[in-house]
Design an enzyme around this catalytic site. Structure first.
Site, PDB file in Angstrom:
ATOM      1  N   ASP A 136       0.865  -1.176   0.000  1.00 46.25           N
ATOM      2  CA  ASP A 136       0.000   0.000   0.000  1.00 46.25           C
ATOM      3  C   ASP A 136       0.902   1.227   0.000  1.00 46.25           C
ATOM      4  OD1 ASP A 136      -1.654   2.122   0.412  1.00 46.25           O
ATOM      5  OD2 ASP A 136      -2.786   1.211   2.056  1.00 46.25           O
TER       6      ASP A 136
ATOM      7  N   TYR B 250     -10.289  15.160  -6.651  1.00 44.81           N
ATOM      8  CA  TYR B 250      -9.450  14.278  -7.478  1.00 44.81           C
ATOM      9  C   TYR B 250      -8.547  15.112  -8.402  1.00 44.81           C
ATOM     10  CZ  TYR B 250      -8.204  11.038 -11.252  1.00 44.81           C
ATOM     11  OH  TYR B 250      -7.511  10.315 -12.205  1.00 44.81           O
ATOM     12  N   GLY B 251      -9.144  16.050  -9.114  1.00 47.07           N
ATOM     13  CA  GLY B 251      -8.344  16.886 -10.017  1.00 47.07           C
ATOM     14  C   GLY B 251      -7.306  17.692  -9.253  1.00 47.07           C
ATOM     15  N   ALA B 252      -7.698  18.168  -8.072  1.00 41.77           N
ATOM     16  CA  ALA B 252      -6.767  18.953  -7.262  1.00 41.77           C
ATOM     17  C   ALA B 252      -5.587  18.099  -6.809  1.00 41.77           C
ATOM     18  CB  ALA B 252      -7.503  19.521  -6.048  1.00 41.77           C
ATOM     19  N   ALA B 253      -5.886  16.865  -6.427  1.00 41.92           N
ATOM     20  CA  ALA B 253      -4.803  15.973  -5.999  1.00 41.92           C
ATOM     21  C   ALA B 253      -3.856  15.697  -7.164  1.00 41.92           C
ATOM     22  CB  ALA B 253      -5.384  14.669  -5.458  1.00 41.92           C
ATOM     23  N   LYS B 254      -4.405  15.421  -8.332  1.00 40.25           N
ATOM     24  CA  LYS B 254      -3.545  15.161  -9.497  1.00 40.25           C
ATOM     25  C   LYS B 254      -2.710  16.401  -9.838  1.00 40.25           C
ATOM     26  CE  LYS B 254      -4.453  10.889 -10.776  1.00 40.25           C
ATOM     27  NZ  LYS B 254      -3.456   9.841 -10.515  1.00 40.25           N
TER      28      LYS B 254
HETATM   29  N1  LIG Z   1      -9.083   5.507 -16.594  1.00 35.68           N
HETATM   30  C1  LIG Z   1      -9.168   6.799 -16.757  1.00 35.68           C
HETATM   31  O1  LIG Z   1     -10.109   7.303 -17.424  1.00 35.68           O
HETATM   32  C2  LIG Z   1      -8.109   7.713 -16.182  1.00 35.68           C
HETATM   33  C3  LIG Z   1      -8.071   9.028 -16.649  1.00 35.68           C
HETATM   34  C4  LIG Z   1      -7.094   9.892 -16.156  1.00 35.68           C
HETATM   35  C5  LIG Z   1      -6.185   9.441 -15.233  1.00 35.68           C
HETATM   36  N2  LIG Z   1      -6.247   8.159 -14.776  1.00 35.68           N
HETATM   37  C6  LIG Z   1      -5.237   7.741 -13.798  1.00 35.68           C
HETATM   38  O2  LIG Z   1      -4.506   6.666 -14.358  1.00 35.68           O
HETATM   39  C7  LIG Z   1      -3.944   5.876 -13.309  1.00 35.68           C
HETATM   40  C8  LIG Z   1      -4.242   4.417 -13.576  1.00 35.68           C
HETATM   41  O3  LIG Z   1      -5.650   4.228 -13.467  1.00 35.68           O
HETATM   42  P1  LIG Z   1      -6.439   3.175 -14.332  1.00 35.68           P
HETATM   43  O4  LIG Z   1      -7.380   3.897 -15.186  1.00 35.68           O
HETATM   44  O5  LIG Z   1      -5.505   2.200 -14.928  1.00 35.68           O
HETATM   45  O6  LIG Z   1      -7.353   2.507 -13.190  1.00 35.68           O
HETATM   46  P2  LIG Z   1      -7.131   1.192 -12.321  1.00 35.68           P
HETATM   47  O7  LIG Z   1      -7.239  -0.003 -13.195  1.00 35.68           O
HETATM   48  O8  LIG Z   1      -8.090   1.319 -11.177  1.00 35.68           O
HETATM   49  O9  LIG Z   1      -5.635   1.292 -11.788  1.00 35.68           O
HETATM   50  C9  LIG Z   1      -5.270   1.900 -10.567  1.00 35.68           C
HETATM   51  C10 LIG Z   1      -4.245   1.020  -9.897  1.00 35.68           C
HETATM   52  O10 LIG Z   1      -3.715   1.674  -8.756  1.00 35.68           O
HETATM   53  C11 LIG Z   1      -3.537   0.722  -7.726  1.00 35.68           C
HETATM   54  N3  LIG Z   1      -3.567   1.431  -6.447  1.00 35.68           N
HETATM   55  C12 LIG Z   1      -4.537   2.266  -6.003  1.00 35.68           C
HETATM   56  N4  LIG Z   1      -4.239   2.706  -4.768  1.00 35.68           N
HETATM   57  C13 LIG Z   1      -3.052   2.136  -4.414  1.00 35.68           C
HETATM   58  C14 LIG Z   1      -2.240   2.169  -3.256  1.00 35.68           C
HETATM   59  N5  LIG Z   1      -2.587   2.881  -2.166  1.00 35.68           N
HETATM   60  N6  LIG Z   1      -1.090   1.465  -3.233  1.00 35.68           N
HETATM   61  C15 LIG Z   1      -0.726   0.731  -4.310  1.00 35.68           C
HETATM   62  N7  LIG Z   1      -1.461   0.646  -5.451  1.00 35.68           N
HETATM   63  C16 LIG Z   1      -2.623   1.331  -5.484  1.00 35.68           C
HETATM   64  C17 LIG Z   1      -4.713  -0.250  -7.905  1.00 35.68           C
HETATM   65  O11 LIG Z   1      -4.439  -1.554  -7.394  1.00 35.68           O
HETATM   66  P3  LIG Z   1      -4.968  -2.005  -5.935  1.00 35.68           P
HETATM   67  O12 LIG Z   1      -6.405  -1.583  -5.847  1.00 35.68           O
HETATM   68  O13 LIG Z   1      -4.782  -3.491  -5.943  1.00 35.68           O
HETATM   69  O14 LIG Z   1      -4.098  -1.309  -4.956  1.00 35.68           O
HETATM   70  C18 LIG Z   1      -4.815  -0.318  -9.420  1.00 35.68           C
HETATM   71  O15 LIG Z   1      -4.011  -1.350  -9.954  1.00 35.68           O
HETATM   72  C19 LIG Z   1      -4.561   6.407 -12.000  1.00 35.68           C
HETATM   73  O16 LIG Z   1      -3.613   7.220 -11.353  1.00 35.68           O
HETATM   74  C20 LIG Z   1      -5.754   7.214 -12.474  1.00 35.68           C
HETATM   75  O17 LIG Z   1      -6.066   8.234 -11.561  1.00 35.68           O
HETATM   76  C21 LIG Z   1      -7.189   7.282 -15.234  1.00 35.68           C
END
Ligand SMILES: NC(=O)c1ccc[n+]([C@@H]2O[C@H](COP(=O)([O-])OP(=O)(O)OC[C@H]3O[C@@H](n4cnc5c(N)ncnc54)[C@H](OP(=O)(O)O)[C@@H]3O)[C@@H](O)[C@H]2O)c1
Length: 242
Positions: A56, A146-150
């Site tokens: 984590d 969320y946007g603010a954190a990013k």
């Molecule tokens: N999909 C979109 O439309 C989109 C758009 C813009 C940006 N993003 C960003 O792209 C990134 C990847 O997201 P995704 O779309 O591929 O979604 P996703 O499939 O939900 O991937 C997020 C990954 O982060 C891991 N994670 C979350 N919290 C964690 C923690 N505390 N420690 C370790 N691992 C953690 C999750 O695994 P576990 O739950 O097993 O920990 C999961 O594998 C994210 O940062 C997301 O904010 C996504």
């Protein structure tokens, strides 16, 4: 030479697509996430070039444990891709405003910053650091918190790029728009909203994890060596809107 590529969130979605690209180019990938079974399944599919490392990353001690394991096993990190994150607002639940902002900060800022800082001393000269942000950090539309954190990741990347630049290490942010085929929306995205998001693109198509992964792979290549301290958007032009 095979590179050591550490990918947070590497078990699913964008992170997994990133991992696939690096495995294809003969690199060793380390997949980090909280769910061991998800990581094991992903690493199993990727083959011998992949290691599952459950942790984590919002916890500083966990990030330190990851560092110690990587130091012992490989002694260096060539590429770090921080893809872990997500919008806790999408998880539903009954969180207070303070809890929502705190949890989105933990999920998106602490996961990236704690891992990056823990691995700083292991980064090889000429290495690469990537942070995954979002279109929401640039134009809003990400539930505020969320946007603010990013967005907090952007100046962090600029400062880190300045620190690490003399060692030939680049630091960049990739800000995707809507990307399908991930766990991001947790099955809660309506077809109507999906079509709206696709309709905001200028090329009229949905984003897929490979769109982000191929850019990450190029940024980590020798050809990407003069690109640093940048926010690169991958959204089919959706930031401009229609
Ligand atoms: N999909 C979109 O439309 C989109 C758009 C813009 C940006 N993003 C960003 O792209 C990134 C990847 O997201 P995704 O779309 O591929 O979604 P996703 O499939 O939900 O991937 C997020 C990954 O982060 C891991 N994670 C979350 N919290 C964690 C923690 N505390 N420690 C370790 N691992 C953690 C999750 O695994 P576990 O739950 O097993 O920990 C999961 O594998 C994210 O940062 C997301 O904010 C996504």
């Amino acid at each position: 030479m095979s590179r050591i590529v550490v990918i947070s969130g590497g078990g699913t979605g964008i992170g997994l697509a990133v991992a696939e690209n690096f495995v294809r180019s003969g690199d060793q990938v380390v997949l980090i996430g909280r769910r061991k079974e998800v990581l094991d399944a992903a690493a199993g599919r990727l083959g011998a070039g992949a290691l599952a490392l459950p942790a984590d990353l919002a916890d500083e001690q966990e990030a330190a444990r990851v560092r110690d394991l990587l130091a012992e096993r490989y002694g260096r990190v060539d590429v770090l891709v921080n893809s872990a994150g997500g919008n806790v607002v999408l998880g539903g639940g009954d969180l207070t405003t303070a809890e929502l902002w705190t949890e989105n900060f933990r999920a998106n800022v602490l996961t990236a910053v704690l891992l990056t800082e823990a691995l700083r001393g292991l980064l090889a000269d000429g290495g690469r650091v990537l942070l995954v942000s979002s279109i929401a950090a640039i134009r809003g539309g990400g539930s505020g918190s969320y946007g603010a954190a990013k967005a907090a990741l952007h100046p962090y990347a600029y400062d880190l790029a300045a620190d690490l630049g003399p060692r030939g290490i680049t630091v960049n942010v990739i800000a995707p728009g809507f990307v399908d085929d991930t766990e991001f929306f947790g099955g809660r995205l309506s077809e109507e909203r999906r079509q709206t998001l696709i309709g905001q693109t200028l090329n009229g198509r949905v984003g897929v994890p490979e769109d982000v992964a191929s850019l990450a792979h190029w940024l980590a290549s020798q050809g990407g060596g003069h690109v640093t301290a940048q926010v690169l958007q991958v959204n089919g032009g959706a930031e401009r809107g229609r």
